[in-house]
Design an enzyme around this catalytic site. Structure first.
Site, PDB file in Angstrom:
ATOM      1  CB  CYS A  11      -0.811   0.146   0.894  1.00  0.00           C
ATOM      2  SG  CYS A  11      -2.153   1.291   0.933  1.00  0.00           S
ATOM      3  CG  HIS A  41      -3.883  -3.480   3.032  1.00  0.00           C
ATOM      4  ND1 HIS A  41      -3.203  -3.245   4.031  1.00  0.00           N
ATOM      5  CD2 HIS A  41      -4.953  -2.734   1.848  1.00  0.00           C
ATOM      6  CE1 HIS A  41      -2.939  -2.259   3.204  1.00  0.00           C
ATOM      7  NE2 HIS A  41      -3.601  -1.278   2.780  1.00  0.00           N
ATOM      8  CD  GLU A  92      -1.510  -6.732   4.993  1.00  0.00           C
ATOM      9  OE1 GLU A  92      -1.348  -8.019   3.652  1.00  0.00           O
ATOM     10  OE2 GLU A  92      -1.803  -6.149   5.248  1.00  0.00           O
TER      11      GLU A  92
END
Lengths: 212, 273
Positions: A83, A184, A186
């Site tokens: 990001c 992202h 994750e």
């Protein structure tokens, strides 16, 4: 082979737990740190996005991390920017006045006003190259995004994936050992976990080679 | 293509899920972690946890809950309820929340939105707005402490309420929404206190008026009773995300059936993995 040592750079405030948990799940030794001694000894730097361009760059400078990160990348070790962590690799950003790390030629731009900002939610990544990071992941798979700015690299050959939000922007960048993603992983469920698994595999395979 | 998000919301009291969630394959229906994992696997796009614990001493329990959830699910989640300061926000984010939702605190201290979005980034600051329709010919609540730019006037249609819809504020909900966005809110969670729990659909008129002019994503909340209500909030209300609680918790509908229905109506949704 010894365990891969990963430093997740802490330079602001935000959720770094999820990234750490996943990297550990795939067999790395991971610490969240801003300690230069620890970072310099790691095989991989994971550079998450926290806050805005200017606050992030100021924090990195205050903590004396700028040269450390640059040297890590130049030495050929793996680096993953997520990001804002991707955006800071470029030269300048429309988000602020502080110059970025200047490791990749190109700039960071804001989405035009005809789109809601931030670009928030699940969107598709169209793969433009067969990158090992996406082994077992289809083109146009969904990942979770949240950002108002996007990167515009000078060299199109480093773009490995794109996403459409009003315009097409670069969502995956890779030059040698330097990897950056705008989404992202994750927070992208099963597909995101696969991405991290591939990332660890990639680091391990290169580490094995360098032993010979 | 950016998809519309489906967001189940769980109320937490002293670390336990309330409003009796009932699923056959859940062993402990009061365990927020187990429910979070269940919804993640079911295909929810995001989750929201609202801490409704009344006493502040017991609120630290929520930090442990957030830590446990963040280790088990890999989709974004927001934590709201009782967030009053930069420190509260920092504690929640560092425990593993991706976003925090601030409500009453933002009204009492307008600077909180601006300060927190500058510090943490606007992507993690959700401003929650609880509102009610103003009945026609309603006498205006005079409140001198309200910024005249934000106060309700005879043209206002919706007013902000706090404390679960009990306390009126004298603030125009549409004006406040714009103000919150201009101060750095990354997203607005808008709940109709008239429609909440009624299962008769969202306040489409409010959503429509707000969506036409606002620059940040909107999560529609309050009133979902059928899958068609989810569709209406998006097609008629132009919401970016829909929040629902009871229709999922009580097993009336599954996330999968909701996504299939939305997709059949032409709404882009993330396919269930």
């Amino acid at each position: 082979m010894s365990q891969i040592k990963i430093s997740i750079i802490k330079y602001g405030s935000g959720n770094l737990h999820s990234v750490k948990k996943i990297l550990e799940k795939f067999g790395s030794s991971t610490t969240i740190t801003d300690n230069p001694n620890e970072i310099v000894n790691s095989d991989v730097i994971v550079f998450p996005g926290q806050g805005s361009n200017d606050t992030a760059m100021r924090q990195l400078r205050e903590k004396n991390l700028v040269d450390l990160i640059r040297n890590h990348v130049i030495s050929g070790k793996y680096f993953l920017g997520i990001c804002l962590g991707l955006q800071l690799l470029f030269e300048t950003s429309e988000e602020g006045i502080e110059p970025c790390l200047n490791l990749i030629p190109g700039n960071v731009k804001q989405f035009p006003r005809d789109q809601k900002r931030p670009h928030m939610g699940w969107n598709q990544v169209t793969l433009t190259d067969n990158h090992p990071l996406f082994n077992g992941i289809n083109s146009d798979e969904f990942f979770y995004f949240v950002h108002s700015y996007y990167v515009e690299p000078s060299a199109s050959k480093i773009i490995k994936g794109t996403t459409r939000y009003g315009l097409n922007f670069s969502s995956v960048i890779s030059i040698g050992n330097m990897i950056g993603v705008q989404f992202h992983p994750e927070k992208s469920g099963f597909v995101g976990l696969k991405f991290y698994e591939n990332f660890i595999e990639l680091v391990k395979s290169k580490k094995n080679l360098s032993c010979y | 293509m950016l998809t519309k998000r489906l967001i189940p919301c769980l109320d937490i009291d002293k670390g336990r899920v309330v409003k009796g969630v009932s699923f056959e394959n859940i062993r402990d229906a009061g365990d927020p972690v187990e429910l979070a994992v269940f919804y993640d696997k079911s295909g929810a796009d995001e989750l929201i946890f609202l801490d409704i614990t009344a006493s502040s001493e017991e609120r630290n329990t929520m930090i442990d809950v957030v830590k446990n959830i963040s280790e088990k699910i890999f989709i974004p989640f927001t934590v709201g309820g009782g967030i009053r300061s930069i420190t509260d926000i920092q504690n929640m984010l560092e425990a593993g929340a991706d976003k925090v939702s601030i409500n009453t605190a933002a009204i009492k201290n307008e600077k909180l939105i601006n300060q927190s979005s500058k510090f943490f980034g606007n992507q993690c600051i959700v401003v929650a707005i609880d509102f009610k329709k103003i009945p026609p010919n309603n006498p205006l609540h005079k409140n001198d402490s309200i910024d005249p730019e934000l106060a309700i006037t005879t043209n206002s249609k919706w007013e902000i309420y706090t404390h679960g819809g009990r306390n009126s504020t004298g603030i125009d909900a549409i004006k406040w929404a714009h103000y919150a966005a201009s101060m750095g809110a990354g997203e607005l969670l808008v709940t109709s206190m008239d429609y909440d729990g009624q299962k008769s659909g969202y306040d489409i008129e409010f959503l429509n008026v707000l969506s036409k002019t606002i620059q940040v994503p909107i999560i529609a909340s309050g009133g979902a009773g059928t899958l068609e209500h989810l569709v209406e909030a998006i097609t008629l209300g132009h919401a970016d995300a829909v929040l629902a609680a009871s229709i999922f918790h009580f097993g009336i509908y599954s996330i999968e059936s909701a996504k299939i229905h939305m997709s059949n109506k032409g709404i882009p949704v993330r396919p269930i993995q």
